[in-house]
Design an enzyme around this catalytic site. Sequence first.
Site, PDB file in Angstrom:
ATOM      1  N   HIS A  99       6.935  -3.632   7.468  1.00  0.00           N
ATOM      2  CA  HIS A  99       5.578  -4.278   7.482  1.00  0.00           C
ATOM      3  C   HIS A  99       4.616  -3.312   6.886  1.00  0.00           C
ATOM      4  O   HIS A  99       4.489  -2.178   7.759  1.00  0.00           O
ATOM      5  CB  HIS A  99       5.236  -5.187   8.359  1.00  0.00           C
ATOM      6  CG  HIS A  99       4.369  -6.349   8.096  1.00  0.00           C
ATOM      7  ND1 HIS A  99       2.954  -6.015   7.717  1.00  0.00           N
ATOM      8  CD2 HIS A  99       4.298  -7.604   7.694  1.00  0.00           C
ATOM      9  CE1 HIS A  99       2.357  -7.476   7.222  1.00  0.00           C
ATOM     10  NE2 HIS A  99       3.386  -8.082   7.352  1.00  0.00           N
ATOM     11  N   ASP A 128      10.203 -12.014  10.880  1.00  0.00           N
ATOM     12  CA  ASP A 128      11.129 -12.660  10.094  1.00  0.00           C
ATOM     13  C   ASP A 128      12.589 -12.368  10.877  1.00  0.00           C
ATOM     14  O   ASP A 128      13.172 -13.295  11.139  1.00  0.00           O
ATOM     15  CB  ASP A 128      11.272 -12.451   8.735  1.00  0.00           C
ATOM     16  CG  ASP A 128       9.933 -12.766   7.999  1.00  0.00           C
ATOM     17  OD1 ASP A 128       9.343 -14.128   8.264  1.00  0.00           O
ATOM     18  OD2 ASP A 128       9.408 -12.192   7.402  1.00  0.00           O
TER      19      ASP A 128
END
Length: 380
Positions: free
Chosen positions: A278, A319
């Site tokens: 990320h 996720d």
Amino acid sequence: MHAWINRDDALQRLMVKPQTLYAYVSRGQIRMVPDPSDTRRSLYSAEDVDGVATRKARGKKPASIAASSMAWGEPSITTSVSNVHRGRIYYRGVDAVALAQQLSLEEAAALLWDVQGAQGFASGTVGRSNAFEALAAIAADSPPILGRGKDNLAREAATIVGQLAQVCGAAPGSRALHERLATGWGCGGEIGDRLRQAMVLMADHDLNASTFAARVAASTGASLPACILAGLCTLSGPRHGGAAEALGAMVADADRIGAPQAVRLWLSRDRTLPGFGHTLYPAGDPRAQSMLQGLSAPRELQVLADAVLDQTGALPNADFAMAVMVKALGLPSLAPFRLFLLGRTIGWCAHIMEQNSTGGLIRPRGRYVGVIPDERNPTE
């Protein structure tokens, strides 16, 4: 864990002389600590170094700054709802991971919406099979948000969240949403607490793509369900809320040809690795770390995570954590998207209210790069 690099690595990333690096440190732009293995040397924050390098690469041209702001660039919209600061996500100045340890989604909504008292998300009559239909059915007949106060919008938002919860499988009633969701999904109370934590952690995340879409709709004065629908449509993409489905495809590839080969295959196609890495969390996603506490990743996911780490250094993100929850807790296959939707709707509503009260029309300009018309020979 925060990532630190030595002086040579910092100089290479910045492409500057040592004196310039020390100037960045003295101005507070790059953090520095003593090297534990040799106190005569120093280590530098990799996150800070990369941030300075990115700003240097953009330059100072207005067009470059404007273009970069649309892709992980400099902040471009004023907000007090949430922010990511030095690898942590904060809701109105409070660490979201800490909040997720104790707040219900109803209490998190009150905090993010900046209203008094926990909001109730009681179920209502929906009669629709999915969230898109449910929102579309009420959007056309709902009033614009212009001129409406925050408390008024909060009451409507709570009703919409309750309707979405029913579509996502929550049991009817007025109990806390995570309890009704656990009942509807056939889960026990302990699992319900996991659902609560995940939804609070996913409630807001700075100016992500779906939140930006919801704010653009809000800036036009559209109805509240229309603004939420704009966010939902954006969330459905495989690079956003649809990452769980993409991660499933990569796991299937790993089962078929082996995890290392699957990672190389996805990278060779210039595809991002869903569930890993990320931009805002170079040292790891704290939301994922929180959700994964006490859970053991199934073998197929752990093998894939090891292969990704070995080849790219990328760590699991939220996720991936929700994919582990599905397998480890026996949740429905659509649980990741539904948890994401129910949590993030809270954040969308917070931003919609904020945009309605403080912002005007969001209307950026395009930077045209096509053929320039010949003004000497205009077309008829």
